[in-house]
Design a protein around this motif. Structure first.
Motif, PDB file in Angstrom:
ATOM      1  N   TYR A  12       0.840  -1.204   0.000  1.00 21.18           N
ATOM      2  CA  TYR A  12       0.000   0.000   0.000  1.00 21.18           C
ATOM      3  C   TYR A  12       0.872   1.250   0.000  1.00 21.18           C
ATOM      4  N   ILE A  13       0.401   2.285  -0.650  1.00 24.56           N
ATOM      5  CA  ILE A  13       1.158   3.521  -0.791  1.00 24.56           C
ATOM      6  C   ILE A  13       0.617   4.565   0.184  1.00 24.56           C
ATOM      7  N   TYR A  18       2.250   9.517  -5.468  1.00 28.64           N
ATOM      8  CA  TYR A  18       2.077   8.362  -6.344  1.00 28.64           C
ATOM      9  C   TYR A  18       0.596   8.032  -6.501  1.00 28.64           C
ATOM     10  N   HIS A  20      -2.673   6.160  -6.347  1.00 28.94           N
ATOM     11  CA  HIS A  20      -3.233   5.131  -5.483  1.00 28.94           C
ATOM     12  C   HIS A  20      -4.719   5.395  -5.269  1.00 28.94           C
ATOM     13  N   THR A  21      -5.406   4.364  -4.800  1.00 30.68           N
ATOM     14  CA  THR A  21      -6.827   4.511  -4.503  1.00 30.68           C
ATOM     15  C   THR A  21      -6.987   5.157  -3.125  1.00 30.68           C
ATOM     16  N   GLY A  24      -5.341   3.201  -0.528  1.00 29.64           N
ATOM     17  CA  GLY A  24      -3.887   3.106  -0.592  1.00 29.64           C
ATOM     18  C   GLY A  24      -3.353   2.066  -1.550  1.00 29.64           C
ATOM     19  N   ASP A  26      -1.870   0.554  -4.759  1.00 32.72           N
ATOM     20  CA  ASP A  26      -1.043   1.104  -5.833  1.00 32.72           C
ATOM     21  C   ASP A  26      -1.702   0.834  -7.190  1.00 32.72           C
TER      22      ASP A  26
END
Length: 90
Positions: A12-13, A18, A20-21, A24, A26
């Motif tokens: 998860y980001i 970046y 991401h949803t 989180g 990717d």
């Protein structure tokens, strides 16, 4: 394909720079996962033709598309070709 699974919590980001949803996940990892899954499905479409044929016979795709009435296997070939064209475009 399991190594590309995008919904693993460790991937998860948290960095807002970046893609991401909201949760989180990717987005790039999701795209790679979808691409690899479609590649496997397309390979299966191609393999089904070879497995179910009693002997290998070359079949030009142009001839299959021009037939007014098609069998399920011929639709499978057309589906395989369209998937491969989409993957090449990606």
């Amino acid at each position: 394909m399991l190594a590309l699974w995008p919904w693993n919590k460790e991937y998860y980001i948290t960095d807002k720079d970046y893609a991401h949803t909201k949760s989180g996940v990717d987005v790039e990892r999701m795209a790679s996962f979808a691409h690899s899954r479609q590649t496997v499905i397309s390979a299966l479409f191609g393999a089904v033709w070879l497995i179910l044929r009693p002997r290998f016979r070359s079949l030009p795709a142009e001839n299959v598309i021009r037939y007014p009435e098609k069998t399920v296997m011929e639709y499978s070939i057309i589906g395989h070709l369209h998937i491969m064209l989409a993957l090449i475009g990606i």
